[in-house]
Write a protein that holds these residues in place. Structure first.
Motif, PDB file in Angstrom:
ATOM      1  N   LEU A 201      -8.776 -27.487  12.761  1.00 56.64           N
ATOM      2  CA  LEU A 201      -9.939 -27.914  13.520  1.00 56.64           C
ATOM      3  C   LEU A 201     -10.345 -26.798  14.475  1.00 56.64           C
ATOM      4  O   LEU A 201      -9.667 -26.533  15.461  1.00 56.64           O
ATOM      5  CB  LEU A 201      -9.634 -29.188  14.295  1.00 56.64           C
ATOM      6  N   ASP A 202     -11.456 -26.167  14.170  1.00 56.41           N
ATOM      7  CA  ASP A 202     -12.008 -25.124  15.029  1.00 56.41           C
ATOM      8  C   ASP A 202     -13.063 -25.756  15.937  1.00 56.41           C
ATOM      9  O   ASP A 202     -14.239 -25.394  15.920  1.00 56.41           O
ATOM     10  CB  ASP A 202     -12.618 -24.011  14.169  1.00 56.41           C
ATOM     11  N   GLY A 203     -12.626 -26.749  16.724  1.00 59.78           N
ATOM     12  CA  GLY A 203     -13.537 -27.523  17.554  1.00 59.78           C
ATOM     13  C   GLY A 203     -13.971 -28.787  16.841  1.00 59.78           C
ATOM     14  O   GLY A 203     -13.412 -29.186  15.823  1.00 59.78           O
ATOM     15  N   GLY A 233     -10.995 -28.821  20.323  1.00 58.87           N
ATOM     16  CA  GLY A 233     -11.208 -29.891  19.363  1.00 58.87           C
ATOM     17  C   GLY A 233     -10.596 -31.207  19.817  1.00 58.87           C
ATOM     18  O   GLY A 233      -9.702 -31.247  20.661  1.00 58.87           O
ATOM     19  N   ILE A 234     -11.097 -32.292  19.249  1.00 60.14           N
ATOM     20  CA  ILE A 234     -10.577 -33.629  19.524  1.00 60.14           C
ATOM     21  C   ILE A 234     -10.064 -34.223  18.215  1.00 60.14           C
ATOM     22  O   ILE A 234     -10.789 -34.274  17.211  1.00 60.14           O
ATOM     23  CB  ILE A 234     -11.663 -34.558  20.107  1.00 60.14           C
ATOM     24  N   LEU A 235      -8.817 -34.676  18.236  1.00 58.26           N
ATOM     25  CA  LEU A 235      -8.190 -35.300  17.070  1.00 58.26           C
ATOM     26  C   LEU A 235      -7.751 -36.703  17.439  1.00 58.26           C
ATOM     27  O   LEU A 235      -7.059 -36.904  18.437  1.00 58.26           O
ATOM     28  CB  LEU A 235      -6.978 -34.483  16.613  1.00 58.26           C
ATOM     29  N   LYS A 236      -8.156 -37.677  16.621  1.00 61.28           N
ATOM     30  CA  LYS A 236      -7.749 -39.063  16.838  1.00 61.28           C
ATOM     31  C   LYS A 236      -7.069 -39.571  15.568  1.00 61.28           C
ATOM     32  O   LYS A 236      -7.679 -39.597  14.498  1.00 61.28           O
ATOM     33  CB  LYS A 236      -8.958 -39.932  17.188  1.00 61.28           C
ATOM     34  N   LEU A 237      -5.812 -39.949  15.716  1.00 63.56           N
ATOM     35  CA  LEU A 237      -5.022 -40.456  14.594  1.00 63.56           C
ATOM     36  C   LEU A 237      -4.736 -41.930  14.817  1.00 63.56           C
ATOM     37  O   LEU A 237      -4.219 -42.320  15.861  1.00 63.56           O
ATOM     38  CB  LEU A 237      -3.705 -39.690  14.476  1.00 63.56           C
TER      39      LEU A 237
END
Length: 328
Positions: A201-203, A233-237
Protein backbone atom coordinates in the motif's frame (compact mmCIF):
# COMPACT_ATOMS: atom_id res chain seq x y z
CA UNK A 1 -67.85 43.22 9.58
CA UNK A 2 -64.27 44.20 8.85
CA UNK A 3 -63.04 41.61 11.37
CA UNK A 4 -64.95 38.91 9.45
CA UNK A 5 -63.40 40.01 6.15
CA UNK A 6 -59.91 39.87 7.61
CA UNK A 7 -60.59 36.35 8.86
CA UNK A 8 -61.85 35.27 5.44
CA UNK A 9 -58.84 36.86 3.69
CA UNK A 10 -56.48 35.10 6.09
CA UNK A 11 -58.13 31.79 5.33
CA UNK A 12 -57.96 32.45 1.60
CA UNK A 13 -54.24 33.26 1.85
CA UNK A 14 -53.63 30.02 3.73
CA UNK A 15 -55.50 28.04 1.08
CA UNK A 16 -53.55 29.74 -1.71
CA UNK A 17 -50.22 29.05 0.07
CA UNK A 18 -51.19 25.43 0.58
CA UNK A 19 -52.08 25.07 -3.09
CA UNK A 20 -48.81 26.65 -4.14
CA UNK A 21 -46.84 24.33 -1.84
CA UNK A 22 -48.65 21.32 -3.27
CA UNK A 23 -47.95 22.54 -6.80
CA UNK A 24 -44.22 22.90 -6.00
CA UNK A 25 -44.10 19.45 -4.43
CA UNK A 26 -45.97 17.95 -7.41
CA UNK A 27 -43.64 19.57 -9.92
CA UNK A 28 -40.56 18.45 -7.96
CA UNK A 29 -41.91 14.89 -7.82
CA UNK A 30 -42.70 14.97 -11.53
CA UNK A 31 -39.20 16.22 -12.33
CA UNK A 32 -37.63 13.52 -10.14
CA UNK A 33 -39.73 10.87 -11.86
CA UNK A 34 -38.70 12.17 -15.27
CA UNK A 35 -35.04 12.05 -14.30
CA UNK A 36 -35.49 8.49 -12.97
CA UNK A 37 -37.25 7.39 -16.18
CA UNK A 38 -34.46 8.91 -18.26
CA UNK A 39 -31.88 7.13 -16.15
CA UNK A 40 -33.71 3.81 -16.52
CA UNK A 41 -33.88 4.37 -20.25
CA UNK A 42 -30.13 4.79 -20.30
CA UNK A 43 -29.32 1.62 -18.37
CA UNK A 44 -25.74 0.39 -18.57
CA UNK A 45 -25.10 -2.33 -21.13
CA UNK A 46 -23.83 -5.87 -20.61
CA UNK A 47 -21.12 -7.08 -22.97
CA UNK A 48 -20.46 -10.82 -23.22
CA UNK A 49 -17.06 -12.43 -23.66
CA UNK A 50 -17.37 -15.39 -26.02
CA UNK A 51 -13.81 -16.69 -26.35
CA UNK A 52 -10.53 -17.16 -24.51
CA UNK A 53 -8.23 -15.82 -27.23
CA UNK A 54 -6.74 -12.42 -26.36
CA UNK A 55 -7.61 -10.71 -29.65
CA UNK A 56 -8.20 -6.99 -30.12
CA UNK A 57 -10.12 -5.79 -33.18
CA UNK A 58 -11.88 -3.02 -31.17
CA UNK A 59 -15.28 -4.68 -31.68
CA UNK A 60 -17.33 -6.72 -29.21
CA UNK A 61 -20.02 -8.66 -31.06
CA UNK A 62 -20.66 -12.39 -31.37
CA UNK A 63 -16.88 -12.85 -31.40
CA UNK A 64 -15.63 -10.95 -28.35
CA UNK A 65 -12.51 -11.28 -26.21
CA UNK A 66 -12.13 -9.86 -22.71
CA UNK A 67 -9.77 -7.19 -24.08
CA UNK A 68 -12.27 -6.24 -26.78
CA UNK A 69 -15.10 -6.07 -24.24
CA UNK A 70 -13.12 -3.73 -21.97
CA UNK A 71 -12.23 -1.51 -24.92
CA UNK A 72 -15.79 -1.36 -26.30
CA UNK A 73 -17.55 -0.89 -22.96
CA UNK A 74 -18.82 2.48 -21.80
CA UNK A 75 -18.36 3.66 -18.24
CA UNK A 76 -20.78 1.78 -15.98
CA UNK A 77 -21.13 -1.26 -18.23
CA UNK A 78 -20.89 -4.89 -17.08
CA UNK A 79 -18.79 -7.58 -18.75
CA UNK A 80 -20.19 -11.11 -18.46
CA UNK A 81 -19.14 -14.47 -19.92
CA UNK A 82 -20.87 -16.86 -22.34
CA UNK A 83 -21.77 -20.52 -21.79
CA UNK A 84 -18.27 -21.41 -22.97
CA UNK A 85 -17.20 -20.56 -19.43
CA UNK A 86 -19.54 -23.08 -17.82
CA UNK A 87 -16.50 -25.36 -17.98
CA UNK A 88 -13.06 -24.32 -16.75
CA UNK A 89 -11.30 -21.90 -19.12
CA UNK A 90 -8.12 -19.79 -19.06
CA UNK A 91 -7.66 -16.43 -20.76
CA UNK A 92 -3.94 -16.10 -21.48
CA UNK A 93 -3.09 -12.41 -21.80
CA UNK A 94 -0.57 -11.12 -24.32
CA UNK A 95 -0.21 -7.89 -22.30
CA UNK A 96 -1.81 -6.23 -19.27
CA UNK A 97 -5.42 -5.06 -19.38
CA UNK A 98 -5.95 -1.35 -18.71
CA UNK A 99 -8.97 -0.07 -16.78
CA UNK A 100 -9.53 3.69 -17.09
CA UNK A 101 -13.34 3.74 -16.70
CA UNK A 102 -15.90 2.34 -14.30
CA UNK A 103 -16.67 -1.29 -15.16
CA UNK A 104 -17.88 -4.51 -13.60
CA UNK A 105 -16.26 -7.84 -14.49
CA UNK A 106 -18.81 -10.49 -13.50
CA UNK A 107 -17.03 -13.82 -13.79
CA UNK A 108 -18.60 -17.29 -13.66
CA UNK A 109 -16.52 -18.35 -10.64
CA UNK A 110 -12.86 -18.70 -9.75
CA UNK A 111 -12.99 -22.43 -10.53
CA UNK A 112 -14.27 -21.70 -14.04
CA UNK A 113 -12.31 -18.65 -15.18
CA UNK A 114 -8.58 -17.98 -14.79
CA UNK A 115 -7.12 -14.77 -16.18
CA UNK A 116 -3.40 -15.41 -16.62
CA UNK A 117 -0.49 -13.11 -17.27
CA UNK A 118 1.34 -16.20 -18.60
CA UNK A 119 4.20 -15.47 -16.20
CA UNK A 120 5.28 -12.53 -18.36
CA UNK A 121 2.83 -9.69 -17.75
CA UNK A 122 0.80 -7.99 -15.06
CA UNK A 123 -2.89 -8.87 -15.47
CA UNK A 124 -4.66 -5.59 -14.58
CA UNK A 125 -3.60 -1.95 -14.41
CA UNK A 126 -6.12 0.54 -12.96
CA UNK A 127 -5.44 4.17 -13.83
CA UNK A 128 -8.10 6.89 -14.00
CA UNK A 129 -11.00 8.29 -11.99
CA UNK A 130 -13.14 5.16 -11.90
CA UNK A 131 -14.72 2.42 -9.81
CA UNK A 132 -13.95 -1.11 -10.97
CA UNK A 133 -15.75 -4.19 -9.64
CA UNK A 134 -14.23 -7.61 -10.24
CA UNK A 135 -15.93 -10.71 -8.91
CA UNK A 136 -15.87 -14.49 -9.29
CA UNK A 137 -12.59 -14.92 -11.17
CA UNK A 138 -9.08 -16.21 -10.57
CA UNK A 139 -6.12 -13.98 -11.49
CA UNK A 140 -2.92 -15.97 -11.74
CA UNK A 141 0.61 -16.42 -13.03
CA UNK A 142 1.31 -12.72 -13.51
CA UNK A 143 4.55 -10.75 -13.21
CA UNK A 144 5.82 -7.20 -13.19
CA UNK A 145 9.41 -6.20 -12.58
CA UNK A 146 8.51 -3.02 -10.68
CA UNK A 147 5.17 -2.97 -8.82
CA UNK A 148 1.96 -4.97 -8.72
CA UNK A 149 2.51 -8.47 -10.06
CA UNK A 150 -1.20 -9.16 -10.69
CA UNK A 151 -2.91 -5.79 -10.10
CA UNK A 152 -1.71 -2.18 -10.00
CA UNK A 153 -4.06 0.53 -8.65
CA UNK A 154 -3.45 4.27 -8.96
CA UNK A 155 -4.76 7.21 -6.92
CA UNK A 156 -8.25 7.88 -8.26
CA UNK A 157 -9.28 4.25 -8.64
CA UNK A 158 -11.60 2.33 -6.33
CA UNK A 159 -11.25 -1.42 -6.89
CA UNK A 160 -13.74 -3.83 -5.34
CA UNK A 161 -12.61 -7.46 -5.40
CA UNK A 162 -15.27 -9.97 -4.40
CA UNK A 163 -14.81 -13.76 -4.45
CA UNK A 164 -11.51 -13.40 -6.29
CA UNK A 165 -8.49 -15.69 -6.03
CA UNK A 166 -4.99 -14.37 -6.73
CA UNK A 167 -2.27 -16.98 -7.20
CA UNK A 168 1.32 -17.08 -8.44
CA UNK A 169 1.67 -13.31 -8.62
CA UNK A 170 5.24 -11.96 -8.60
CA UNK A 171 6.74 -8.51 -8.11
CA UNK A 172 9.29 -6.95 -5.78
CA UNK A 173 6.74 -4.31 -4.68
CA UNK A 174 3.30 -5.75 -4.18
CA UNK A 175 3.69 -9.29 -5.41
CA UNK A 176 -0.07 -9.57 -5.94
CA UNK A 177 -1.37 -5.99 -5.53
CA UNK A 178 0.28 -2.56 -5.47
CA UNK A 179 -2.19 0.16 -4.51
CA UNK A 180 -2.21 3.92 -4.19
CA UNK A 181 -6.00 4.16 -4.45
CA UNK A 182 -8.90 2.52 -2.61
CA UNK A 183 -9.00 -1.26 -2.42
CA UNK A 184 -11.92 -3.23 -0.99
CA UNK A 185 -11.29 -6.97 -0.84
CA UNK A 186 -14.14 -9.28 0.23
CA UNK A 187 -14.23 -13.08 0.45
CA UNK A 188 -11.00 -13.30 -1.53
CA UNK A 189 -7.61 -15.00 -1.23
CA UNK A 190 -3.99 -14.31 -2.08
CA UNK A 191 -1.71 -17.34 -2.10
CA UNK A 192 1.69 -18.33 -3.54
CA UNK A 193 2.68 -14.73 -4.29
CA UNK A 194 6.43 -14.08 -4.19
CA UNK A 195 9.35 -11.64 -4.42
CA UNK A 196 7.72 -8.92 -2.27
CA UNK A 197 4.84 -8.33 0.15
CA UNK A 198 1.61 -9.82 -1.21
CA UNK A 199 -0.03 -6.36 -0.92
CA UNK A 200 1.95 -3.12 -0.96
CA UNK A 201 0.00 0.00 0.00
CA UNK A 202 1.65 3.17 -1.25
CA UNK A 203 -0.95 5.31 0.53
CA UNK A 204 -4.70 5.20 0.03
CA UNK A 205 -7.17 3.08 1.99
CA UNK A 206 -7.55 -0.67 1.92
CA UNK A 207 -10.40 -2.63 3.52
CA UNK A 208 -10.04 -6.40 3.71
CA UNK A 209 -12.93 -8.50 5.04
CA UNK A 210 -13.55 -12.24 5.22
CA UNK A 211 -10.39 -12.84 3.21
CA UNK A 212 -7.16 -14.84 3.50
CA UNK A 213 -3.55 -13.98 2.66
CA UNK A 214 -1.61 -17.19 3.18
CA UNK A 215 1.40 -19.18 1.97
CA UNK A 216 3.18 -16.26 0.31
CA UNK A 217 6.95 -15.93 0.22
CA UNK A 218 9.56 -13.19 0.08
CA UNK A 219 12.55 -12.79 -2.16
CA UNK A 220 13.81 -9.37 -1.18
CA UNK A 221 15.84 -7.98 1.70
CA UNK A 222 12.70 -6.59 3.37
CA UNK A 223 11.06 -9.53 5.16
CA UNK A 224 7.39 -8.67 4.62
CA UNK A 225 5.32 -11.37 2.95
CA UNK A 226 1.81 -10.28 3.93
CA UNK A 227 0.87 -6.58 3.78
CA UNK A 228 3.21 -3.58 3.79
CA UNK A 229 1.67 -0.16 4.52
CA UNK A 230 3.58 2.99 3.51
CA UNK A 231 2.98 6.65 2.58
CA UNK A 232 0.38 7.26 5.34
CA UNK A 233 -1.81 4.42 4.10
CA UNK A 234 -4.81 3.12 6.02
CA UNK A 235 -5.41 -0.63 6.37
CA UNK A 236 -8.55 -2.10 7.91
CA UNK A 237 -8.73 -5.84 8.51
CA UNK A 238 -12.00 -7.45 9.58
CA UNK A 239 -12.48 -11.22 9.81
CA UNK A 240 -9.24 -11.71 7.89
CA UNK A 241 -6.43 -14.25 8.07
CA UNK A 242 -2.84 -13.15 7.39
CA UNK A 243 -0.86 -16.24 8.27
CA UNK A 244 1.71 -18.86 7.28
CA UNK A 245 3.60 -16.44 5.06
CA UNK A 246 7.39 -16.71 5.37
CA UNK A 247 7.84 -13.03 6.32
CA UNK A 248 6.12 -10.48 8.54
CA UNK A 249 2.35 -10.64 8.26
CA UNK A 250 1.75 -6.88 8.56
CA UNK A 251 4.28 -4.05 8.56
CA UNK A 252 3.23 -0.41 8.85
CA UNK A 253 6.15 1.81 7.86
CA UNK A 254 3.92 4.89 7.52
CA UNK A 255 0.21 4.94 8.30
CA UNK A 256 -2.10 2.91 10.52
CA UNK A 257 -3.58 -0.58 10.51
CA UNK A 258 -6.79 -1.51 12.35
CA UNK A 259 -7.59 -5.14 13.20
CA UNK A 260 -10.86 -6.77 14.23
CA UNK A 261 -11.62 -10.51 14.42
CA UNK A 262 -8.39 -11.19 12.54
CA UNK A 263 -5.71 -13.92 12.71
CA UNK A 264 -2.12 -12.76 12.24
CA UNK A 265 0.86 -15.08 12.37
CA UNK A 266 4.28 -15.18 10.70
CA UNK A 267 5.44 -18.73 10.09
CA UNK A 268 9.09 -17.79 10.77
CA UNK A 269 9.52 -17.62 14.58
CA UNK A 270 12.53 -15.31 14.25
CA UNK A 271 10.42 -12.58 12.59
CA UNK A 272 7.84 -10.30 14.18
CA UNK A 273 4.23 -10.98 13.26
CA UNK A 274 3.50 -7.26 12.95
CA UNK A 275 5.28 -3.92 13.33
CA UNK A 276 4.42 -0.23 13.24
CA UNK A 277 1.26 1.62 14.27
CA UNK A 278 -1.39 -1.06 14.66
CA UNK A 279 -4.66 -0.69 16.56
CA UNK A 280 -6.69 -3.55 18.01
CA UNK A 281 -10.46 -3.29 17.68
CA UNK A 282 -10.85 -6.56 19.54
CA UNK A 283 -11.17 -10.32 19.12
CA UNK A 284 -7.93 -10.91 17.22
CA UNK A 285 -5.46 -13.78 17.40
CA UNK A 286 -1.78 -12.82 17.17
CA UNK A 287 0.94 -15.45 17.27
CA UNK A 288 3.47 -13.30 19.14
CA UNK A 289 3.60 -9.67 20.20
CA UNK A 290 7.28 -8.95 19.60
CA UNK A 291 7.60 -5.17 19.09
CA UNK A 292 3.85 -4.54 19.54
CA UNK A 293 3.29 -5.53 23.16
CA UNK A 294 1.79 -2.15 24.11
CA UNK A 295 -1.01 -2.39 21.57
CA UNK A 296 -1.24 -6.18 21.88
CA UNK A 297 -0.39 -7.30 25.42
CA UNK A 298 -0.08 -11.05 25.83
CA UNK A 299 -3.15 -12.81 27.13
CA UNK A 300 -5.81 -15.42 26.50
CA UNK A 301 -7.75 -13.23 26.21
CA UNK A 302 -6.14 -9.88 27.00
CA UNK A 303 -7.90 -6.62 27.93
CA UNK A 304 -8.96 -6.08 24.29
CA UNK A 305 -10.46 -9.53 24.00
CA UNK A 306 -7.50 -10.64 21.84
CA UNK A 307 -5.61 -13.91 22.13
CA UNK A 308 -1.96 -12.90 21.92
CA UNK A 309 1.21 -14.93 22.35
CA UNK A 310 4.73 -13.82 23.17
CA UNK A 311 8.24 -14.68 21.99
CA UNK A 312 8.40 -17.40 24.63
CA UNK A 313 4.85 -18.62 24.19
CA UNK A 314 3.73 -18.41 20.56
CA UNK A 315 0.06 -19.01 19.86
CA UNK A 316 -0.65 -21.40 16.99
CA UNK A 317 -4.05 -20.79 15.34
CA UNK A 318 -4.09 -24.39 14.05
CA UNK A 319 -5.05 -23.39 10.52
CA UNK A 320 -5.84 -26.08 8.00
CA UNK A 321 -4.44 -26.11 4.46
CA UNK A 322 -6.41 -23.95 2.02
CA UNK A 323 -8.67 -26.14 -0.10
CA UNK A 324 -11.55 -26.03 -2.53
CA UNK A 325 -14.55 -26.88 -0.37
CA UNK A 326 -17.23 -26.47 -2.98
CA UNK A 327 -17.54 -22.71 -3.35
CA UNK A 328 -17.20 -20.78 -6.57
Amino acid sequence: MSRTRRTINSKNNSVIALCLNREIIFRAAFLAAAIWIAAVGADAATLTVTKTADTNDAVCNGDCSLREAIGAAASGDTIAFSLLFSTAQTIALTDQLLFAKSLTIAGPGARLLTISGTGLHRAFRMDGAATVNIRNVKIANSFDAEAGGCIQIFTDITLNLTDVQLELCRSVSGAAIWSRGTLNMIRSTITTASLGAAIYLDGGTTNIANSTIKNNSIGSALPVAGIHVTNSGILKLNNATIADNDGEAVRVSSGTAYLRNTIVRAVNPSLADMSGTIVSLGNNLVGKNVGISTAFPAGNPNVNGDIVGSANSIVNPQLHTLANNGGQ
